[in-house]
Design a protein around this motif. Structure first.
Motif, short mmCIF file in Angstrom:
data_model
loop_
_atom_site.label_atom_id
_atom_site.label_comp_id
_atom_site.label_asym_id
_atom_site.label_seq_id
_atom_site.Cartn_x
_atom_site.Cartn_y
_atom_site.Cartn_z
N PRO A 112 0.81 -1.21 0.00
CA PRO A 112 0.00 0.00 0.00
C PRO A 112 0.85 1.27 0.00
CG PRO A 112 -0.01 -1.00 2.18
CD PRO A 112 0.71 -1.94 1.26
N LEU A 113 0.28 2.34 -0.54
CA LEU A 113 0.92 3.65 -0.50
C LEU A 113 0.92 4.19 0.91
CD1 LEU A 113 -0.93 5.08 -3.61
CD2 LEU A 113 1.54 4.69 -3.49
N ALA A 114 -0.14 3.87 1.65
CA ALA A 114 -0.29 4.30 3.04
C ALA A 114 -1.19 3.30 3.73
CB ALA A 114 -0.89 5.71 3.10
N ALA A 115 -1.04 3.20 5.04
CA ALA A 115 -1.89 2.30 5.82
C ALA A 115 -2.05 2.87 7.23
CB ALA A 115 -1.28 0.90 5.88
N SER A 116 -3.24 2.72 7.79
CA SER A 116 -3.50 3.20 9.14
C SER A 116 -4.79 2.59 9.65
CB SER A 116 -3.61 4.73 9.13
OG SER A 116 -3.93 5.22 10.42
N ASP A 117 -4.75 2.10 10.89
CA ASP A 117 -5.95 1.56 11.55
C ASP A 117 -6.66 0.51 10.70
OD1 ASP A 117 -5.53 3.18 13.78
OD2 ASP A 117 -6.60 4.85 12.85
N GLY A 118 -5.89 -0.27 9.96
CA GLY A 118 -6.49 -1.32 9.14
C GLY A 118 -6.88 -0.89 7.75
N PHE A 119 -6.83 0.41 7.46
CA PHE A 119 -7.14 0.92 6.12
C PHE A 119 -5.87 0.96 5.29
CE2 PHE A 119 -10.11 3.25 9.00
CZ PHE A 119 -11.25 2.55 8.64
N ARG A 120 -6.00 0.62 4.02
CA ARG A 120 -4.86 0.64 3.10
C ARG A 120 -5.23 1.42 1.85
NH1 ARG A 120 -3.80 -5.03 1.46
NH2 ARG A 120 -6.06 -5.07 1.47
N VAL A 121 -4.24 2.09 1.26
CA VAL A 121 -4.47 2.94 0.09
C VAL A 121 -3.60 2.45 -1.07
CG1 VAL A 121 -4.36 5.28 -0.84
CG2 VAL A 121 -5.03 4.92 1.54
N PHE A 122 -4.24 2.33 -2.24
CA PHE A 122 -3.56 1.86 -3.45
C PHE A 122 -3.86 2.81 -4.63
CE2 PHE A 122 -4.37 -1.94 -0.91
CZ PHE A 122 -3.12 -2.54 -0.90
N PRO A 123 -2.99 2.84 -5.64
CA PRO A 123 -3.29 3.62 -6.85
C PRO A 123 -4.54 3.09 -7.55
CG PRO A 123 -0.98 2.94 -6.81
CD PRO A 123 -1.67 2.19 -5.72
N ALA A 124 -5.26 3.97 -8.21
CA ALA A 124 -6.47 3.60 -8.96
C ALA A 124 -6.08 3.04 -10.32
CB ALA A 124 -7.39 4.81 -9.10
N THR A 125 -5.60 1.81 -10.32
CA THR A 125 -5.19 1.14 -11.54
C THR A 125 -6.41 0.65 -12.32
OG1 THR A 125 -5.07 -0.96 -10.38
CG2 THR A 125 -3.04 0.35 -10.47
N HIS A 126 -6.18 0.20 -13.55
CA HIS A 126 -7.29 -0.30 -14.34
C HIS A 126 -7.92 -1.54 -13.69
CE1 HIS A 126 -9.36 -2.33 -17.75
NE2 HIS A 126 -9.81 -1.10 -17.89
#
Length: 200
Positions: free
Chosen positions: A5-19
């Motif tokens: 992930p690009l970032a993660a916190s409190d169980g949430f993860r962030v990823f690029p909006a790929t196809h």
């Protein structure tokens, strides 16, 4: 799909909006009725005339094409496998903000803009906007951005109408390490907007 992930916190993860994640982009910014000519987070991404002319399913097709580009149109937040948030991020030079008469240029650095942060109903108040913004900054940094800016409302803690809350608040950006760079002539939900900036 990306596993780091690009970032993660409190169980949430962030990823690029790929196809590969386009269905999740649709969930976050697509209208319930595919024939509707609304949202898709295009109003500040493309010129106003083009935004008016792009109607119905063509709007989704336009965003799908963006997800196929090397630079993705934004980032997505997940709670487990469920998409719960979206943040639009792109080079300011590629956006109508580059020609804005209301939101000033701070300097000549090739800044990236974060202009839309959206959390799904039922998931708000859990800090997702914070991890989304962190992920957007990380994505811009990974693409070589020297500086990232946003244009949130300076609402002094007052409640912001949810339909206009997508621009974020000054405090949200301050919590992410941004500082006030300029005042603007723009408003949203009755509040003045400011330019917040941070180096990557």
């Amino acid at each position: 799909m990306a596993t780091t992930p690009l970032a993660a916190s409190d169980g949430f993860r962030v990823f690029p909006a790929t196809h590969a994640r386009f269905d999740d982009v649709r969930t976050m910014v697509g209208p319930k009725n595919p024939a509707s000519s609304v949202c898709w987070c295009l109003s500040h991404r493309i010129p106003a005339k083009q935004n008016r002319e792009l109607t119905g399913p063509d709007r989704g097709a336009y965003v799908e094409a963006l997800t196929r580009r090397r630079t993705k149109p934004g980032v997505l937040a997940y709670d487990g496998d469920e998409v719960v948030g979206w943040a639009a991020v792109a080079p300011r030079a590629d956006l109508p903000f580059a020609r804005s008469t209301k939101i000033p240029h701070v300097d000549d650095q090739p800044a990236w803009s974060v202009w839309c942060i959206r959390v799904r109903p039922g998931h708000r108040g859990r800090g997702i906007s914070h991890v989304l913004l962190a992920g957007a900054v990380a994505y811009a940094d990974g693409r070589g951005a020297p500086v990232v800016e946003g244009y949130p409302v300076d609402n002094h803690g007052e409640k912001v109408d949810l339909t206009m809350a997508y621009v974020g608040t000054r405090k949200l950006f301050e919590d992410a390490g941004f500082t006030l760079a300029a005042r603007t002539d723009a408003t949203s939900a009755g509040f003045p907007r400011v330019v917040m900036r941070r180096s990557t």
